[in-house]
Structures are given as structure tokens and as C-alpha cells.
Design an enzyme around this catalytic site. Structure first.
Site, PDB file in Angstrom:
ATOM      1  N   ASP A   1       0.828  -1.215   0.000  1.00 42.85           N
ATOM      2  CA  ASP A   1       0.000   0.000   0.000  1.00 42.85           C
ATOM      3  C   ASP A   1       0.855   1.253   0.000  1.00 42.85           C
ATOM      4  O   ASP A   1       1.854   1.337   0.720  1.00 42.85           O
ATOM      5  CB  ASP A   1      -0.860   0.036   1.271  1.00 42.85           C
ATOM      6  CG  ASP A   1      -2.275  -0.442   1.031  1.00 42.85           C
ATOM      7  OD1 ASP A   1      -2.737  -0.403  -0.124  1.00 42.85           O
ATOM      8  OD2 ASP A   1      -2.923  -0.855   2.013  1.00 42.85           O
TER       9      ASP A   1
ATOM     10  N   LYS B   1      -0.539  -0.454  -4.254  1.00 38.92           N
ATOM     11  CA  LYS B   1      -1.983  -0.207  -4.256  1.00 38.92           C
ATOM     12  C   LYS B   1      -2.204   1.208  -3.752  1.00 38.92           C
ATOM     13  O   LYS B   1      -1.523   1.658  -2.841  1.00 38.92           O
ATOM     14  CB  LYS B   1      -2.705  -1.211  -3.356  1.00 38.92           C
ATOM     15  CG  LYS B   1      -4.202  -0.930  -3.224  1.00 38.92           C
ATOM     16  CD  LYS B   1      -4.969  -2.092  -2.620  1.00 38.92           C
ATOM     17  CE  LYS B   1      -4.908  -2.194  -1.132  1.00 38.92           C
ATOM     18  NZ  LYS B   1      -5.405  -1.012  -0.405  1.00 38.92           N
TER      19      LYS B   1
ATOM     20  N   GLU C   1     -14.055  -2.411  -1.640  1.00 38.40           N
ATOM     21  CA  GLU C   1     -14.250  -2.604  -0.196  1.00 38.40           C
ATOM     22  C   GLU C   1     -15.603  -2.061   0.243  1.00 38.40           C
ATOM     23  O   GLU C   1     -15.959  -0.913  -0.075  1.00 38.40           O
ATOM     24  CB  GLU C   1     -13.115  -1.917   0.580  1.00 38.40           C
ATOM     25  CG  GLU C   1     -13.266  -2.102   2.088  1.00 38.40           C
ATOM     26  CD  GLU C   1     -12.016  -1.803   2.898  1.00 38.40           C
ATOM     27  OE1 GLU C   1     -10.965  -1.468   2.315  1.00 38.40           O
ATOM     28  OE2 GLU C   1     -12.096  -1.917   4.144  1.00 38.40           O
TER      29      GLU C   1
HETATM   30  O1  KIV Z   1      -4.813  -2.089   4.228  1.00 39.78           O
HETATM   31  C1  KIV Z   1      -5.467  -3.095   3.962  1.00 39.78           C
HETATM   32  O2  KIV Z   1      -5.386  -4.132   4.619  1.00 39.78           O
HETATM   33  C2  KIV Z   1      -6.371  -3.035   2.813  1.00 39.78           C
HETATM   34  C3  KIV Z   1      -7.349  -4.150   2.627  1.00 39.78           C
HETATM   35  C4  KIV Z   1      -8.411  -4.041   3.648  1.00 39.78           C
HETATM   36  C5  KIV Z   1      -7.872  -4.201   1.251  1.00 39.78           C
HETATM   37  O3  KIV Z   1      -6.326  -2.097   2.084  1.00 39.78           O
END
Ligand code: KIV
Length: 282
Positions: free
Chosen positions: A83, A112, A180
Site C-alpha cells: 500500500d 496499491k 471494499e
Molecule cells: O490495508 C489493507 O489491509 C487493505 C485491505 C483491507 C484491502 O487495504
């Protein structure tokens, strides 16, 4: 051989569902990899479940890089997605810098980021530079102060916007999109309109894949299970019982026993003690 973006795309084309789970360290990555999970997410949920923050907002890029490195070291097969945390992709240049650190320093294979139409130009630029991007729409935790933690897309205008967001991300070159907390019929409609896979969390079974948070599916909280998850183990209870036994045995002197201890020749020990005694002490 690690799973590739092309492998993930092929799963969608063959109609094979895609399991994804979060991982935040070496050991969890190893366990997930051995279980055959093809997609690992170093989610910024690490802020809550590992670092004890109240939300994902305080998570820093340094923290993401640190944990992502461990996940990459622990896995050999899975494609690792990391992320980009809050405010680390506010401009295209900043996104390039942040994603660059995730790929070059941490070693993840993709990043992401949250958002739809508004982040599509950023996604397009990253993809043009060779950085695979997974989108994330619906409930986007980094905007929780703005949108509240609730199912997104129940109203016609919101649902229409989510469809636009998904199409914009696909057109920008995203290789997959997390949906989500989206109503299942809407997630179904989005999935049917895309050529790239959707990965749902609280978005019903029609998504091409599912992602869940490690601590949720393994029952690492004894008191909280989000509605969208299912506990496949009760590790909080198992770990609690194991630690209680450990504490009791240490207190009782029944751990360690000879089995967990090393032996030593008595004469060698005596020689060492004689030597120490012979030395004058200050
Ligand atoms: O940070 C995370 O775990 C996520 C998932 C919930 C998709 O973005």
C-alpha cells in the site's frame, strides 16, 4: 517463481477465483506463501493491527517499506502488493517517488492506492513507468474522516460514481481493483464490466477474488470480528492458553527441564570455578 501480473490476469480469464490476504512480516508471509496464497498485500491496515494506531492515516512510507521488506523476504511464490500510505501520492511526482521506494527499496512487485477517477492520471503515469498498480475503491480507509466507515454505493449516484471509478482505473492501466464495503449486486455489476480482476472485501462473492486482513481471518482478536470476515482459526484463544501455560511453568520451575538445557562436564566446570576462586577480587 513468483506469481506475475499476467498470471493474475489469466486467473480472471479462466474464471478462477483469486485469494489474497494481508501480511506484515517475514513469518506470516512464509505461512501464506506455503498455503498457496498467490497475492499478498502489505496493507496499511498494519497501522491498526500491528502498530496500534487508531486508523491507517498515521502510517508512514518508512513503515510500509520496513514491513514490506520482511514480507518480500518471507515469500517466494506470491506477488507482493504494498500500500502507498495516506498523502504519499498526492501529486504524480510524489507518487513516483513513493512507489519507486516500494519497488526499489522494499522489493514489492506492485503498489496499491486508494481512489478512482481522481487518481487515474497518477495510475496511468505509474503504469507507463513500469510500476504495476492495484486500485482500491468503495470504502477507502484513508478517507474515513471524510466518508465514514460504511458501505459505499447504496445510492444511485454513488453507485454510478463507483462504476465510473472502476472503468477509469482500468483505462489507466490498473491490473486489479479492490472493492471494499460495496453492495454485492453493485460489485457484481462492476466485475462484469471489467477485463481486469476485482478483489472484494465485504463486496460479495461475485468479485474475481477476495482479500482479508490476516488478524481477522485467523481470530487474532478475541473480541472483534468485522461482519465481512470469517474466522478460520481462533488464534487469540490458542495463543492466550499457550502463554498462560508458559507463565505457569516458568513460575513453577517446571520449564525448562533437562530436555531444553545443555550439559557440561563436571570436571571442566570445577576447573573453571577453581580458576575464578584463585583470581583476586577487587
Ligand atoms: O490495508 C489493507 O489491509 C487493505 C485491505 C483491507 C484491502 O487495504
Amino acid at each position: 517463481m513468483r506469481t506475475t501480473i499476467r498470471d493474475i490476469q489469466k486467473l480472471k480469464e479462466r474464471g478462477e477465483r483469486i485469494p489474497m490476504v494481508t501480511a506484515y512480516d517475514y513469518t506470516s508471509a512464509q505461512l501464506a506463501d506455503r498455503a498457496g496464497v498467490p497475492l499478498l498485500l502489505v496493507g496499511d491496515s498494519l497501522g491498526m493491527v500491528v502498530l496500534g494506531y487508531g486508523s491507517t492515516v498515521p502510517v508512514t512510507l518508512d513503515e510500509m517499506v520496513h514491513h514490506s521488506k520482511a514480507v518480500v523476504r518471507g515469500s517466494q511464490q506470491a506477488l507482493v502488493v504494498g500500500d502507498l500510505p495516506f498523502l504519499t501520492y498526492a501529486s504524480v511526482d510524489q507518487a513516483i517517488h513513493s512507489a519507486g521506494r516500494m519497488l526499489q527499496e522494499a522489493g514489492v512487485q506492485a503498489v496499491k492506492l486508494e481512489g478512482g477517477v481522481t487518481v487515474a492520471p497518477t495510475v496511468a503515469r505509474l503504469v507507463a513507468l513500469g510500476i504495476p498498480v492495484m486500485g482500491h475503491i468503495g470504502y477507502t480507509p484513508q478517507s474515513e474522516h471524510q466518508i465514514g466507515r460504511r458501505v459505499q454505493g447504496r445510492q444511485a449516484n454513488e453507485a454510478g460514481q463507483l462504476i465510473e471509478d472502476a472503468l477509469a482505473l482500468e483505462a489507466a492501466g490498473a491490473f486489479a481493483i479492490v472493492l471494499e464495503l460495496v453492495p454485492a449486486p453493485l460489485a457484481h455489476a462492476i466485475t462484469a464490466r471489467l477485463h481486469i480482476p476485482t478483489i472484494g472485501i465485504g463486496a460479495g462473492v461475485a468479485c474475481d477474488g477476495q482479500v482479508q486482513v490476516w488478524h481477522d481471518i485467523l481470530g487474532l482478536y478475541s473480541d472483534f470480528t468485522p461482519r465481512h470476515t470469517r474466522r478460520y482459526a481462533h488464534l487469540a484463544e490458542t495463543i492466550g492458553a499457550a502463554l498462560t501455560s508458559y507463565v505457569a511453568e516458568v513460575r513453577a520451575g517446571t520449564f525448562p527441564t533437562a530436555e531444553q538445557s545443555a550439559t557440561m562436564d563436571e570436571a571442566t566446570l570445577q576447573a573453571a570455578l577453581d580458576q575464578v576462586q584463585a583470581q583476586p577480587r577487587d
